[in-house]
Design a protein around this motif. Sequence first.
Motif: not given
Length: 92
Positions: A1-7, A13-34
């Motif tokens: 689980m990755i959480k960031c609120e107001k800094g 979670g495991s490194n693998a789970a965090l890496k997967a979540e980071l990839a999902i975050i990046i993918e979805n931010l790209k869509k929002c920004f696009a």
Amino acid sequence: MIKCEKGVFEAQGSNAALKAELAIIIENLKKCFAEKMGQEEADKEIREAIRIGFMTEEEFEKELKRVEQAISEEIRRIVGDIIELIRKENNE
């Protein structure tokens, strides 16, 4: 689980789970920004955020000063342009 609120950041979670979540975050931010600015600009913004994330604190401070100076210069240019337009309007 990755959480960031107001800094405040939290990660669990495991490194693998965090890496997967980071990839999902990046993918979805790209869509929002696009949707707001187009795919090319979205990719550029994501890459810039990643570049900043890898900076040391010293590099970040230097970048912050550079950006502050660029903003100050742009504001001075805009104010100068406004003053010039006002002068032209008054002379007509």
